[in-house]
Scaffold this motif. Structure first.
Motif, PDB file in Angstrom:
ATOM      1  N   ARG A 194       0.825  -1.219   0.000  1.00  0.00           N
ATOM      2  CA  ARG A 194       0.000   0.000   0.000  1.00  0.00           C
ATOM      3  C   ARG A 194       0.859   1.270   0.000  1.00  0.00           C
ATOM      4  O   ARG A 194       0.363   2.355   0.264  1.00  0.00           O
ATOM      5  CB  ARG A 194      -0.907   0.005   1.228  1.00  0.00           C
ATOM      6  N   ARG A 195       2.148   1.134  -0.334  1.00  0.00           N
ATOM      7  CA  ARG A 195       3.036   2.288  -0.195  1.00  0.00           C
ATOM      8  C   ARG A 195       2.628   3.468  -1.060  1.00  0.00           C
ATOM      9  O   ARG A 195       2.794   4.612  -0.653  1.00  0.00           O
ATOM     10  CB  ARG A 195       4.495   1.905  -0.420  1.00  0.00           C
ATOM     11  N   PHE A 196       2.071   3.227  -2.238  1.00  0.00           N
ATOM     12  CA  PHE A 196       1.708   4.349  -3.103  1.00  0.00           C
ATOM     13  C   PHE A 196       0.516   5.128  -2.536  1.00  0.00           C
ATOM     14  O   PHE A 196       0.500   6.357  -2.586  1.00  0.00           O
ATOM     15  CB  PHE A 196       1.474   3.880  -4.541  1.00  0.00           C
ATOM     16  N   LEU A 197      -0.453   4.429  -1.979  1.00  0.00           N
ATOM     17  CA  LEU A 197      -1.562   5.102  -1.299  1.00  0.00           C
ATOM     18  C   LEU A 197      -1.062   5.830  -0.058  1.00  0.00           C
ATOM     19  O   LEU A 197      -1.505   6.940   0.250  1.00  0.00           O
ATOM     20  CB  LEU A 197      -2.638   4.088  -0.897  1.00  0.00           C
ATOM     21  N   HIS A 198      -0.143   5.190   0.640  1.00  0.00           N
ATOM     22  CA  HIS A 198       0.441   5.749   1.851  1.00  0.00           C
ATOM     23  C   HIS A 198       1.180   7.054   1.520  1.00  0.00           C
ATOM     24  O   HIS A 198       0.998   8.076   2.189  1.00  0.00           O
ATOM     25  CB  HIS A 198       1.401   4.707   2.436  1.00  0.00           C
ATOM     26  N   ILE A 199       1.978   7.019   0.472  1.00  0.00           N
ATOM     27  CA  ILE A 199       2.730   8.203   0.051  1.00  0.00           C
ATOM     28  C   ILE A 199       1.779   9.307  -0.409  1.00  0.00           C
ATOM     29  O   ILE A 199       2.002  10.494  -0.128  1.00  0.00           O
ATOM     30  CB  ILE A 199       3.757   7.821  -1.036  1.00  0.00           C
ATOM     31  N   GLU A 200       0.716   8.928  -1.077  1.00  0.00           N
ATOM     32  CA  GLU A 200      -0.297   9.913  -1.490  1.00  0.00           C
ATOM     33  C   GLU A 200      -0.892  10.601  -0.266  1.00  0.00           C
ATOM     34  O   GLU A 200      -1.095  11.820  -0.250  1.00  0.00           O
ATOM     35  CB  GLU A 200      -1.390   9.229  -2.308  1.00  0.00           C
ATOM     36  N   ARG A 201      -1.160   9.823   0.765  1.00  0.00           N
ATOM     37  CA  ARG A 201      -1.710  10.380   2.013  1.00  0.00           C
ATOM     38  C   ARG A 201      -0.710  11.350   2.651  1.00  0.00           C
ATOM     39  O   ARG A 201      -1.098  12.406   3.156  1.00  0.00           O
ATOM     40  CB  ARG A 201      -2.076   9.248   2.969  1.00  0.00           C
ATOM     41  N   LEU A 254       0.463   1.437  10.980  1.00  0.00           N
ATOM     42  CA  LEU A 254       0.271   0.213  11.752  1.00  0.00           C
ATOM     43  C   LEU A 254       0.237  -1.007  10.840  1.00  0.00           C
ATOM     44  O   LEU A 254       0.842  -2.036  11.145  1.00  0.00           O
ATOM     45  CB  LEU A 254      -1.013   0.312  12.576  1.00  0.00           C
ATOM     46  N   ALA A 255      -0.416  -0.892   9.697  1.00  0.00           N
ATOM     47  CA  ALA A 255      -0.487  -2.008   8.746  1.00  0.00           C
ATOM     48  C   ALA A 255       0.872  -2.301   8.120  1.00  0.00           C
ATOM     49  O   ALA A 255       1.187  -3.454   7.820  1.00  0.00           O
ATOM     50  CB  ALA A 255      -1.512  -1.703   7.654  1.00  0.00           C
ATOM     51  N   GLY A 305       1.400  13.205   1.083  1.00  0.00           N
ATOM     52  CA  GLY A 305       1.312  14.427   0.294  1.00  0.00           C
ATOM     53  C   GLY A 305       0.102  15.266   0.671  1.00  0.00           C
ATOM     54  O   GLY A 305       0.184  16.499   0.751  1.00  0.00           O
ATOM     55  N   GLN A 306      -1.015  14.599   0.901  1.00  0.00           N
ATOM     56  CA  GLN A 306      -2.229  15.320   1.289  1.00  0.00           C
ATOM     57  C   GLN A 306      -2.046  16.025   2.629  1.00  0.00           C
ATOM     58  O   GLN A 306      -2.456  17.185   2.797  1.00  0.00           O
ATOM     59  CB  GLN A 306      -3.416  14.357   1.359  1.00  0.00           C
ATOM     60  N   LEU A 307      -1.415  15.329   3.563  1.00  0.00           N
ATOM     61  CA  LEU A 307      -1.181  15.937   4.868  1.00  0.00           C
ATOM     62  C   LEU A 307      -0.222  17.122   4.769  1.00  0.00           C
ATOM     63  O   LEU A 307      -0.446  18.165   5.390  1.00  0.00           O
ATOM     64  CB  LEU A 307      -0.649  14.898   5.863  1.00  0.00           C
ATOM     65  N   LEU A 308       0.837  16.967   3.988  1.00  0.00           N
ATOM     66  CA  LEU A 308       1.784  18.069   3.824  1.00  0.00           C
ATOM     67  C   LEU A 308       1.126  19.271   3.155  1.00  0.00           C
ATOM     68  O   LEU A 308       1.363  20.417   3.556  1.00  0.00           O
ATOM     69  CB  LEU A 308       3.010  17.609   3.030  1.00  0.00           C
ATOM     70  N   ASP A 309       0.289  19.023   2.148  1.00  0.00           N
ATOM     71  CA  ASP A 309      -0.426  20.119   1.484  1.00  0.00           C
ATOM     72  C   ASP A 309      -1.343  20.840   2.463  1.00  0.00           C
ATOM     73  O   ASP A 309      -1.432  22.070   2.477  1.00  0.00           O
ATOM     74  CB  ASP A 309      -1.241  19.606   0.298  1.00  0.00           C
ATOM     75  N   ARG A 358      -5.598  15.138  14.425  1.00  0.00           N
ATOM     76  CA  ARG A 358      -6.407  13.911  14.348  1.00  0.00           C
ATOM     77  C   ARG A 358      -6.220  13.214  12.996  1.00  0.00           C
ATOM     78  O   ARG A 358      -6.166  11.992  12.925  1.00  0.00           O
ATOM     79  CB  ARG A 358      -7.881  14.231  14.624  1.00  0.00           C
ATOM     80  N   SER A 359      -6.088  13.987  11.926  1.00  0.00           N
ATOM     81  CA  SER A 359      -5.833  13.384  10.611  1.00  0.00           C
ATOM     82  C   SER A 359      -4.484  12.670  10.590  1.00  0.00           C
ATOM     83  O   SER A 359      -4.350  11.602   9.994  1.00  0.00           O
ATOM     84  CB  SER A 359      -5.863  14.458   9.517  1.00  0.00           C
ATOM     85  N   PHE A 360      -3.487  13.264  11.227  1.00  0.00           N
ATOM     86  CA  PHE A 360      -2.178  12.626  11.323  1.00  0.00           C
ATOM     87  C   PHE A 360      -2.282  11.322  12.120  1.00  0.00           C
ATOM     88  O   PHE A 360      -1.743  10.283  11.723  1.00  0.00           O
ATOM     89  CB  PHE A 360      -1.162  13.583  11.963  1.00  0.00           C
ATOM     90  N   GLU A 361      -3.008  11.345  13.229  1.00  0.00           N
ATOM     91  CA  GLU A 361      -3.207  10.131  14.025  1.00  0.00           C
ATOM     92  C   GLU A 361      -3.916   9.047  13.214  1.00  0.00           C
ATOM     93  O   GLU A 361      -3.587   7.864  13.318  1.00  0.00           O
ATOM     94  CB  GLU A 361      -4.016  10.447  15.286  1.00  0.00           C
ATOM     95  N   GLU A 362      -4.887   9.456  12.398  1.00  0.00           N
ATOM     96  CA  GLU A 362      -5.604   8.502  11.542  1.00  0.00           C
ATOM     97  C   GLU A 362      -4.665   7.894  10.509  1.00  0.00           C
ATOM     98  O   GLU A 362      -4.752   6.694  10.211  1.00  0.00           O
ATOM     99  CB  GLU A 362      -6.783   9.177  10.847  1.00  0.00           C
ATOM    100  N   GLU A 363      -3.758   8.705   9.951  1.00  0.00           N
ATOM    101  CA  GLU A 363      -2.784   8.193   8.976  1.00  0.00           C
ATOM    102  C   GLU A 363      -1.914   7.124   9.630  1.00  0.00           C
ATOM    103  O   GLU A 363      -1.660   6.073   9.046  1.00  0.00           O
ATOM    104  CB  GLU A 363      -1.919   9.344   8.432  1.00  0.00           C
TER     105      GLU A 363
END
Length: 129
Positions: free
Chosen positions: A65-72, A116-117, A74-78, A105-110
């Motif tokens: 899931r690294r590509f989805l993870h990396i996308e997330r 964790l996965a 980017g979203q957080l940094l933006d 909270r969004s960071f904690e969700e990430e």
């Protein structure tokens, strides 16, 4: 903050949560735009560094899931980049504090949804490296 069992990442997560907490407190106290800008830039720099470390580990571990993870990431940094000191200050103490809390909270969700996965695969490379 949930611990994922990868000490270097858990340490980063804890440090980032402390930084976000300090930024939220400063915003709630009505700190000036310059202080909020300095603190938000420090958080952004630390978050970028953490994400770069994590992304190297994900690539080495061949996390599915690294590509989805990396996308997330980017979203957080933006999202964090849009929270400049001037913008936070303009929101006023209550709304600025709420915006930072929402980001936290969004960071904690990430961490819960992705880190964790990925932890078991990352652990295999940190033990072999």
């Amino acid at each position: 903050m949930i611990e994922i069992g990868v000490p270097p990442l858990d340490s980063d997560h804890s440090f980032l949560m402390e930084m976000l907490g300090e930024l939220e407190k400063a915003a709630a106290r009505g700190a000036d735009a310059g202080l909020l800008e300095d603190q938000s830039l420090e958080v952004a720099s630390s978050l970028e560094s953490h994400f770069a470390k994590e992304e190297r580990m994900l690539a080495e571990a061949l996390d599915a899931r690294r590509f989805l993870h990396i996308e997330r990431h980017g979203q957080l940094l933006d999202r964090l980049a849009s929270m400049t000191g001037a913008q936070l200050h303009a929101l006023g103490p209550s709304k600025a504090s709420q915006a930072i809390g929402d980001f936290t909270r969004s960071f904690e969700e990430e961490v819960a949804d992705f880190d964790l996965a990925a932890a078991p695969a990352i652990m295999t490379i940190t033990k072999s490296g």
